[in-house]
Enzyme design. Structure first.
Site, PDB file in Angstrom:
ATOM      1  N   SER A 127       2.551  51.368 -12.190  1.00 31.97           N
ATOM      2  CA  SER A 127       2.840  52.390 -11.165  1.00 31.97           C
ATOM      3  C   SER A 127       3.466  53.827 -11.674  1.00 31.97           C
ATOM      4  CB  SER A 127       3.641  51.846 -10.035  1.00 31.97           C
ATOM      5  OG  SER A 127       4.045  52.890  -9.356  1.00 31.97           O
ATOM      6  N   TYR A 152      11.230  48.344  -6.971  1.00 30.77           N
ATOM      7  CA  TYR A 152       9.780  48.197  -7.294  1.00 30.77           C
ATOM      8  C   TYR A 152       9.296  48.552  -8.666  1.00 30.77           C
ATOM      9  CZ  TYR A 152       4.905  49.516  -6.920  1.00 30.77           C
ATOM     10  OH  TYR A 152       3.606  49.801  -7.160  1.00 30.77           O
TER      11      TYR A 152
HETATM   12  N1  LIG Z   1      -2.266  52.081  -4.022  1.00 31.69           N
HETATM   13  C1  LIG Z   1      -1.425  52.711  -4.824  1.00 31.69           C
HETATM   14  O1  LIG Z   1      -1.315  54.078  -4.721  1.00 31.69           O
HETATM   15  C2  LIG Z   1      -0.878  52.017  -6.012  1.00 31.69           C
HETATM   16  C3  LIG Z   1       0.213  52.926  -6.802  1.00 31.69           C
HETATM   17  C4  LIG Z   1       0.902  52.506  -7.756  1.00 31.69           C
HETATM   18  C5  LIG Z   1       0.479  50.941  -8.098  1.00 31.69           C
HETATM   19  N2  LIG Z   1      -0.002  50.357  -7.427  1.00 31.69           N
HETATM   20  C6  LIG Z   1      -0.318  48.907  -7.571  1.00 31.69           C
HETATM   21  O2  LIG Z   1      -1.536  48.425  -7.688  1.00 31.69           O
HETATM   22  C7  LIG Z   1      -1.630  47.175  -7.184  1.00 31.69           C
HETATM   23  C8  LIG Z   1      -2.588  47.168  -6.017  1.00 31.69           C
HETATM   24  O3  LIG Z   1      -2.253  47.869  -5.140  1.00 31.69           O
HETATM   25  P1  LIG Z   1      -2.920  48.146  -3.656  1.00 31.69           P
HETATM   26  O4  LIG Z   1      -2.591  49.389  -3.347  1.00 31.69           O
HETATM   27  O5  LIG Z   1      -4.089  47.532  -3.598  1.00 31.69           O
HETATM   28  O6  LIG Z   1      -1.932  46.989  -2.572  1.00 31.69           O
HETATM   29  P2  LIG Z   1      -2.184  46.216  -1.799  1.00 31.69           P
HETATM   30  O7  LIG Z   1      -0.940  45.872  -1.028  1.00 31.69           O
HETATM   31  O8  LIG Z   1      -3.226  46.666  -0.607  1.00 31.69           O
HETATM   32  O9  LIG Z   1      -2.746  45.116  -2.369  1.00 31.69           O
HETATM   33  C9  LIG Z   1      -2.088  43.862  -3.125  1.00 31.69           C
HETATM   34  C10 LIG Z   1      -2.590  42.706  -2.443  1.00 31.69           C
HETATM   35  O10 LIG Z   1      -2.021  41.279  -3.442  1.00 31.69           O
HETATM   36  C11 LIG Z   1      -1.719  40.563  -2.460  1.00 31.69           C
HETATM   37  N3  LIG Z   1      -0.481  39.673  -3.033  1.00 31.69           N
HETATM   38  C12 LIG Z   1       0.723  40.349  -2.946  1.00 31.69           C
HETATM   39  N4  LIG Z   1       1.544  39.427  -3.538  1.00 31.69           N
HETATM   40  C13 LIG Z   1       0.852  38.450  -3.897  1.00 31.69           C
HETATM   41  C14 LIG Z   1       1.372  37.064  -4.491  1.00 31.69           C
HETATM   42  N5  LIG Z   1       2.484  36.754  -4.807  1.00 31.69           N
HETATM   43  N6  LIG Z   1       0.239  36.144  -4.735  1.00 31.69           N
HETATM   44  C15 LIG Z   1      -1.038  36.346  -4.367  1.00 31.69           C
HETATM   45  N7  LIG Z   1      -1.418  37.564  -3.778  1.00 31.69           N
HETATM   46  C16 LIG Z   1      -0.219  38.567  -3.322  1.00 31.69           C
HETATM   47  C17 LIG Z   1      -1.574  41.106  -1.107  1.00 31.69           C
HETATM   48  O11 LIG Z   1      -1.783  40.112   0.097  1.00 31.69           O
HETATM   49  C18 LIG Z   1      -2.643  42.172  -1.181  1.00 31.69           C
HETATM   50  O12 LIG Z   1      -3.700  41.848  -0.688  1.00 31.69           O
HETATM   51  C19 LIG Z   1      -0.270  46.782  -6.841  1.00 31.69           C
HETATM   52  O13 LIG Z   1       0.010  45.977  -7.950  1.00 31.69           O
HETATM   53  C20 LIG Z   1       0.444  47.931  -6.666  1.00 31.69           C
HETATM   54  O14 LIG Z   1       1.752  47.547  -6.869  1.00 31.69           O
HETATM   55  C21 LIG Z   1      -0.854  50.944  -6.263  1.00 31.69           C
END
Ligand SMILES: NC(=O)c1ccc[n+]([C@@H]2O[C@H](COP(=O)([O-])OP(=O)(O)OC[C@H]3O[C@@H](n4cnc5c(N)ncnc54)[C@H](O)[C@@H]3O)[C@@H](O)[C@H]2O)c1
Length: 336
Positions: A127, A152
């Site tokens: 991130s 985080y």
């Molecule tokens: N969206 C952004 O802007 C952004 C920015 C920086 C980093 N990220 C990272 O990118 C990745 C995806 O983000 P996103 O926006 O799609 O988030 P999101 O929350 O929509 O998707 C994450 C998914 O992982 C699942 N999940 C969480 N913990 C879990 C576990 N222990 N076991 C199994 N499933 C689990 C959740 O149910 C969810 O569907 C994440 O790692 C997030 O930290 C996202």
């Protein structure tokens, strides 16, 4: 290819799975469907591709090592994209244990399964928040990132460190992608684009932190997915130019890389809100508030390394991206 994707009910994971299926890969998706935000949105995302003949879904928790190992043993993935995590900066002040379970315990389980399963390449979500208290812009992978300002961010930085140890010890190719504020259709209800859209369309005032002085390197979901796929297709290799006497944080003598994946064009938050207002056809009252704990004022990704190594070239303007997001938002919520 057989590609295991975690977090396929999530925003980025669902979009990635859909694109991998469209290009002919076989995908095993893992997600625990937790209720951090509305699980109905997760189900609706999955419904886009759950019936695809080359898609298999497992509802499982990454923190459950036996479940993760069983998925790897049965599916024998060649490549893995680990996108499941407990996301969100502010929630990490409220529920730190969720981050420990999903992002630390869960990530070690993924590393172990990749190690024992002979996986060719693990790509995982880091991130922009790892840049923490840094103020040198744009953020570059060569910068030191030792000052996280939320748990985080600390878990995401830990993922990079743990991945390096596995790349070094077991020659496991790993690539971390530092995502910068991803937005677009099927986005996350806890993030500002959706929070603002909800309030603007209900005619309610919005809270704008840091008195509206934030800027974010908003990155459109399709550009992100394109970058993740290009990265998956390009397993990390030892860098012959790596110099242990002048260590570059973004590379290694081990098959390890970290990259920024952003738009390389920071947008003032107030401009983003203005575009939402324009497309939703309503202006909104803005309550200007101080900065929130854990937040960073500005983000801006230097994406030159990803451009150079995989040809990443984000090309969605903020104007087009917000228009597409609002189109989706209206149709998902039946706003006509
Ligand atoms: N969206 C952004 O802007 C952004 C920015 C920086 C980093 N990220 C990272 O990118 C990745 C995806 O983000 P996103 O926006 O799609 O988030 P999101 O929350 O929509 O998707 C994450 C998914 O992982 C699942 N999940 C969480 N913990 C879990 C576990 N222990 N076991 C199994 N499933 C689990 C959740 O149910 C969810 O569907 C994440 O790692 C997030 O930290 C996202």
């Amino acid at each position: 290819m057989r590609i295991l994707v975690t977090g396929t009910a999530g925003f980025i994971g669902a979009a990635l799975a859909e694109r991998l299926l469209a290009r002919g890969d076989e995908v095993l998706g893992i997600d625990n469907h937790n209720d951090y935000y509305d699980p109905a949105l997760k189900e609706a995302r999955l419904a886009r591709f759950a019936d695809h003949p080359r898609y298999t879904h497992r509802r499982a928790d990454l923190a459950n090592a036996a479940a993760v190992n069983a998925a790897f043993t049965e599916f024998q993935p060649q490549r893995v994209a680990n996108l499941a995590a407990q996301a969100g900066v502010r929630y990490s002040l409220k529920n730190p244990q969720a981050y420990v379970q999903s992002n630390l315990v869960g990530f070690v389980n993924i590393l172990e399964a990749c190690r024992h399963g002979g996986v060719e390449h693990l790509v995982y979500a880091s991130s922009s928040s790892v840049y923490g208290a840094n103020r040198k812009l744009p953020f570059a992978v060569e910068d030191a990132v030792d000052h996280p300002v939320s748990l985080y961010a600390a878990t995401k930085k830990s993922n990079e460190l743990m991945a390096h140890a596995y790349s070094h010890l077991y020659a496991l190719p790993t690539t971390g992608l530092r995502f910068f504020t991803v937005y677009g259709p099927w986005g996350r209800p806890d993030m500002s684009p959706m929070l603002f859209a909800d309030r603007i369309s209900r005619g309610e005032p919005i809270d704008v932190f840091n008195h509206g002085q934030h800027s974010r390197d908003f990155t459109y979901i399709d550009d992100i997915v394109e970058g993740v796929i290009r990265t998956l297709d390009h397993p990390a290799q030892p860098d012959p130019a790596y110099d242990a006497e002048a260590p570059n944080p973004g590379t290694s003598a081990a098959p390890y890389r970290v990259y920024n994946i952003g738009n390389d064009q920071p947008v003032p938050l107030l401009r983003f809100i203005e575009l939402l207002e324009q497309h939703l056809g309503r202006t909104v009252e803005k309550r200007l508030l101080p900065m929130q704990p854990g937040d960073v004022p500005d983000t801006w990704a230097d994406v030159s390394a990803l451009r150079r190594d995989v040809g990443y070239a984000p090309d969605t303007s903020i104007e087009d991206g917000v228009a597409r997001f609002v189109d989706w938002y209206r149709s998902y919520h039946g706003l006509g």
